[in-house]
Motif scaffolding. Structure first.
Motif, PDB file in Angstrom:
ATOM      1  N   ASP A  84       0.825  -1.208   0.000  1.00 49.04           N
ATOM      2  CA  ASP A  84       0.000   0.000   0.000  1.00 49.04           C
ATOM      3  C   ASP A  84       0.862   1.262   0.000  1.00 49.04           C
ATOM      4  O   ASP A  84       0.355   2.358  -0.201  1.00 49.04           O
ATOM      5  CB  ASP A  84      -1.009   0.001   1.152  1.00 49.04           C
ATOM      6  N   GLN A  85       2.170   1.110   0.211  1.00 52.11           N
ATOM      7  CA  GLN A  85       3.065   2.252   0.048  1.00 52.11           C
ATOM      8  C   GLN A  85       3.043   2.757  -1.399  1.00 52.11           C
ATOM      9  O   GLN A  85       3.417   3.908  -1.668  1.00 52.11           O
ATOM     10  CB  GLN A  85       4.502   1.883   0.441  1.00 52.11           C
ATOM     11  N   LEU A  86       2.607   1.911  -2.324  1.00 51.21           N
ATOM     12  CA  LEU A  86       2.523   2.291  -3.737  1.00 51.21           C
ATOM     13  C   LEU A  86       1.118   2.745  -4.124  1.00 51.21           C
ATOM     14  O   LEU A  86       0.828   2.918  -5.313  1.00 51.21           O
ATOM     15  CB  LEU A  86       2.934   1.114  -4.622  1.00 51.21           C
ATOM     16  N   TYR A  87       0.256   2.958  -3.139  1.00 48.23           N
ATOM     17  CA  TYR A  87      -1.129   3.321  -3.453  1.00 48.23           C
ATOM     18  C   TYR A  87      -1.226   4.589  -4.297  1.00 48.23           C
ATOM     19  O   TYR A  87      -1.934   4.621  -5.314  1.00 48.23           O
ATOM     20  CB  TYR A  87      -1.955   3.502  -2.172  1.00 48.23           C
ATOM     21  N   ALA A  88      -0.526   5.643  -3.919  1.00 49.37           N
ATOM     22  CA  ALA A  88      -0.679   6.938  -4.599  1.00 49.37           C
ATOM     23  C   ALA A  88      -0.319   6.841  -6.079  1.00 49.37           C
ATOM     24  O   ALA A  88      -1.061   7.329  -6.946  1.00 49.37           O
ATOM     25  CB  ALA A  88       0.164   8.005  -3.905  1.00 49.37           C
TER      26      ALA A  88
END
Length: 339
Positions: free
Chosen positions: A207-211
């Motif tokens: 989820d660190q790659l969500y943006a």
């Protein structure tokens, strides 16, 4: 703070369970790696596990906007104030990773007021306030008891990631421009226009790659929806191990069960053969056959429907319920035969 778009389920009594998920973080010592030489450091590390033939996939610099979220640390035990409209205020606390997940029961009449206030169909907004008074805005997508929901994987289903190859996976995740699986945006938009369905992106990726993933979805005009990703820990060693772990199977399985237990909606499941999607979707379809209308699997290695893996994964599932495809435009049905 990041607020992940989440779901509000309509309950049997007509009221709503609204789910909130966010991540509160702060600077970390890892920020030292994000100076001007961060890309050079990352590229030097590549040489420890990449062959001379593989190194070609690292011929660009690492993108800092994708690295940054991995170089922060979660703020644990912080109180977060959730504000929904003018009537509903709640507090929750972050866990050791800085994550917070909570849900609230809100009357149907209040939800309709919130929909009218935001002038959006099936979406309401809320506010989250941190301990220093900073204000953030989040979205909750509303799912009525009945209807159609498309649950889609991301990597190698709608975005080319090449998860079967350690080197290419890292390159496609942190270096190269995100590439779309040609035809998938058009197929999804067609289903959205025809059925007014909801979309939910269920992914094994951090989820660190969500943006940056949300930007990809928006840039290619995929239908808006909720995101359900996993939080990466450095103990996972690598993105490859993280994506292919047993925890990923549990993550997807548990989320699919959550959809089934909290609604009566018909589900269409879309994934690929690069991960465990056939086995996960097959298990769910056998367990809850009346709830699964279709399973679509993108063959990332050119497999056919007669591949032994698929025959095993979809054992006892009617053949007309699942499809293996390579060409979305010509092979995925425009009509899902949903009443």
């Amino acid at each position: 703070m990041i607020l992940f778009p989440n779901i509000g389920f309509q309950r049997r009594d007509g009221n709503w369970r609204l789910n909130v998920h966010g991540w509160r973080f702060q600077k970390s010592n890892r920020n030292k790696l994000l100076g001007e030489s961060s890309s050079a450091i990352a590229q030097r590390l590549v040489h420890f596990f990449a062959t001379s033939e593989q190194i070609i996939y690292y011929n660009d610099t690492f993108q800092r906007d994708r690295l940054k979220p991995f170089m922060v640390q979660g703020k644990k035990n912080e109180e977060i104030l959730i504000i929904i409209g003018n009537k509903h205020n709640y507090t929750t606390k972050t866990d050791d990773d800085g994550q917070f997940r909570t849900s609230f029961i809100i009357p149907d009449v209040d939800v309709h007021e919130l929909e009218n206030a935001t002038r959006t169909d099936r979406v309401i907004t809320y506010k989250a306030v941190g301990d220093n008074g900073d204000l953030w805005h989040g979205k909750i997508h509303l799912l009525k008891r009945h209807g159609l929901s498309i649950i889609s994987d991301i990597d190698d289903t709608i975005k080319v990631s090449e998860v079967l190859d350690k080197i290419r996976l890292v390159a496609n995740t942190f270096i190269h421009h995100f590439r779309v699986v040609e035809g998938m945006p058009e197929v999804y938009r067609g289903w959205n226009d025809k059925y007014n369905c909801t979309f939910h992106y269920l992914s094994a990726m951090p989820d660190q790659l969500y943006a940056v993933t949300k930007d990809f979805v928006d840039d290619h005009q995929f239908p808006d929806g909720t995101f359900h990703m996993r939080h990466f820990h450095w103990s996972s060693i690598s993105i490859y191990n993280f994506v292919h772990s047993i925890d990923t199977k549990m993550h997807k399985t548990n989320h699919l069960r959550y959809f089934i237990f909290n609604s009566l909606r018909t589900l269409v499941l879309i994934g690929d053969s690069g991960e465990h999607d056939p086995e996960i979707y097959g298990f769910i379809a056998r367990k809850y056959p009346k709830r699964i209308r279709w399973i679509f699997i993108r063959a990332v290695k050119g497999e056919t429907k007669d591949d032994k893996r698929f025959l095993k994964a979809f054992k006892d599932i009617p053949r007309e319920k699942w499809l293996v495809f390579t060409d979305p435009i010509n092979e995925l049905p425009k009509d899902l035969n949903i009443a």
